[in-house]
Design a protein around this motif. Structure first.
Motif, short mmCIF file in Angstrom:
data_model
loop_
_atom_site.label_atom_id
_atom_site.label_comp_id
_atom_site.label_asym_id
_atom_site.label_seq_id
_atom_site.Cartn_x
_atom_site.Cartn_y
_atom_site.Cartn_z
N LEU A 21 43.92 -17.70 -30.58
CA LEU A 21 43.95 -16.30 -30.17
C LEU A 21 44.39 -16.20 -28.71
O LEU A 21 44.09 -17.08 -27.90
N THR A 22 45.08 -15.11 -28.40
CA THR A 22 45.39 -14.77 -27.01
C THR A 22 44.94 -13.34 -26.79
O THR A 22 45.35 -12.43 -27.51
N PHE A 23 44.05 -13.16 -25.80
CA PHE A 23 43.56 -11.84 -25.44
C PHE A 23 44.43 -11.34 -24.29
O PHE A 23 44.48 -11.97 -23.23
N VAL A 24 45.14 -10.23 -24.50
CA VAL A 24 46.04 -9.69 -23.49
C VAL A 24 45.28 -8.66 -22.66
O VAL A 24 45.05 -7.54 -23.10
N LEU A 25 44.85 -9.09 -21.47
CA LEU A 25 44.11 -8.23 -20.55
C LEU A 25 45.09 -7.59 -19.58
O LEU A 25 46.23 -8.03 -19.45
N PRO A 26 44.68 -6.54 -18.87
CA PRO A 26 45.60 -5.87 -17.94
C PRO A 26 46.18 -6.80 -16.87
O PRO A 26 47.31 -6.65 -16.45
N ASP A 27 45.39 -7.80 -16.45
CA ASP A 27 45.82 -8.66 -15.34
C ASP A 27 46.09 -10.11 -15.71
O ASP A 27 46.50 -10.91 -14.88
N ARG A 28 45.82 -10.48 -16.97
CA ARG A 28 46.00 -11.89 -17.37
C ARG A 28 45.90 -12.02 -18.88
O ARG A 28 45.54 -11.07 -19.57
N ARG A 29 46.23 -13.20 -19.34
CA ARG A 29 46.06 -13.55 -20.75
C ARG A 29 44.99 -14.62 -20.84
O ARG A 29 44.97 -15.54 -20.02
N VAL A 30 44.11 -14.48 -21.82
CA VAL A 30 43.00 -15.41 -21.98
C VAL A 30 43.11 -16.06 -23.35
O VAL A 30 43.31 -15.37 -24.36
N SER A 31 42.97 -17.38 -23.39
CA SER A 31 43.02 -18.11 -24.65
C SER A 31 41.68 -18.05 -25.36
O SER A 31 40.63 -17.94 -24.74
N GLY A 32 41.76 -18.14 -26.68
CA GLY A 32 40.56 -18.18 -27.50
C GLY A 32 40.89 -18.82 -28.83
O GLY A 32 42.02 -19.24 -29.08
N ARG A 33 39.90 -18.88 -29.69
CA ARG A 33 40.13 -19.44 -31.01
C ARG A 33 39.08 -18.95 -31.99
O ARG A 33 37.98 -18.55 -31.60
N ILE A 34 39.44 -19.02 -33.25
CA ILE A 34 38.52 -18.72 -34.34
C ILE A 34 37.81 -20.03 -34.67
O ILE A 34 38.46 -21.05 -34.88
N ILE A 35 36.48 -20.01 -34.69
CA ILE A 35 35.73 -21.25 -34.92
C ILE A 35 34.93 -21.22 -36.22
O ILE A 35 34.26 -22.19 -36.53
N GLY A 36 34.99 -20.15 -36.96
CA GLY A 36 34.27 -20.06 -38.23
C GLY A 36 34.74 -18.84 -38.98
O GLY A 36 35.61 -18.11 -38.51
N PRO A 37 34.18 -18.59 -40.15
CA PRO A 37 34.65 -17.46 -40.95
C PRO A 37 34.47 -16.11 -40.27
O PRO A 37 35.21 -15.18 -40.55
N ASP A 38 33.49 -16.00 -39.37
CA ASP A 38 33.26 -14.72 -38.70
C ASP A 38 32.93 -14.91 -37.22
O ASP A 38 32.32 -14.04 -36.60
N THR A 39 33.36 -16.04 -36.64
CA THR A 39 33.00 -16.35 -35.26
C THR A 39 34.25 -16.72 -34.47
O THR A 39 35.13 -17.41 -34.96
N LEU A 40 34.30 -16.25 -33.22
CA LEU A 40 35.41 -16.58 -32.34
C LEU A 40 34.91 -16.82 -30.94
O LEU A 40 33.79 -16.45 -30.59
N ILE A 41 35.75 -17.47 -30.14
CA ILE A 41 35.43 -17.74 -28.75
C ILE A 41 36.60 -17.26 -27.90
O ILE A 41 37.76 -17.46 -28.26
N GLY A 42 36.27 -16.61 -26.78
CA GLY A 42 37.27 -16.22 -25.79
C GLY A 42 36.91 -16.83 -24.45
O GLY A 42 35.76 -16.77 -24.04
N GLY A 43 37.89 -17.43 -23.78
CA GLY A 43 37.65 -18.11 -22.52
C GLY A 43 37.71 -17.17 -21.32
O GLY A 43 38.49 -17.39 -20.41
N PHE A 44 36.90 -16.13 -21.33
CA PHE A 44 36.93 -15.12 -20.27
C PHE A 44 36.33 -15.62 -18.96
O PHE A 44 36.61 -15.10 -17.90
N GLY A 45 35.46 -16.62 -19.04
CA GLY A 45 34.82 -17.17 -17.86
C GLY A 45 34.00 -18.37 -18.28
O GLY A 45 33.86 -18.64 -19.47
N PRO A 46 33.42 -19.11 -17.33
CA PRO A 46 32.63 -20.28 -17.68
C PRO A 46 31.49 -19.92 -18.64
O PRO A 46 30.71 -19.02 -18.38
N GLY A 47 31.48 -20.59 -19.78
CA GLY A 47 30.43 -20.37 -20.77
C GLY A 47 30.51 -19.05 -21.51
O GLY A 47 29.56 -18.64 -22.17
N CYS A 48 31.61 -18.33 -21.39
CA CYS A 48 31.72 -17.01 -22.00
C CYS A 48 33.01 -16.95 -22.80
O CYS A 48 34.04 -17.39 -22.32
#
Length: 77
Positions: A21-48
């Motif tokens: 996944l790529t989250f397109v924010l107003p000031d940057r793009r953040v990587s993420g991924r789908i990790i389960g059937p209904d769960t995802l992770i976004g790298g918005f900050g440390p541990g988040c």
């Protein structure tokens, strides 16, 4: 999951390429991924952040309590 989502910060786009996944924010793009059937992770900050899909994939509820809503109600993608 790809498409435009309504967030507290305004509409944001998620671009999906398989499980990546790529989250397109107003000031940057953040990587993420789908990790389960209904769960995802976004790298918005440390541990988040981990999110869960709800309501047939039309809502993402993040572990910090914020929810994003699919603008097309989940019908488009």
């Amino acid at each position: 999951m790809g498409g435009v989502w309504s967030t507290p910060d305004g509409p944001l786009e998620i671009i999906q390429d398989g499980r990546m996944l790529t989250f397109v924010l107003p000031d940057r793009r953040v990587s993420g991924r789908i990790i389960g059937p209904d769960t995802l992770i976004g790298g918005f900050g440390p541990g988040c952040c981990k999110g869960r899909l709800k309501d047939g994939g039309s809502i993402i509820v993040w572990d910090n309590g914020i929810s994003w809503y699919r603008e097309d109600g989940g019908r488009g993608h």
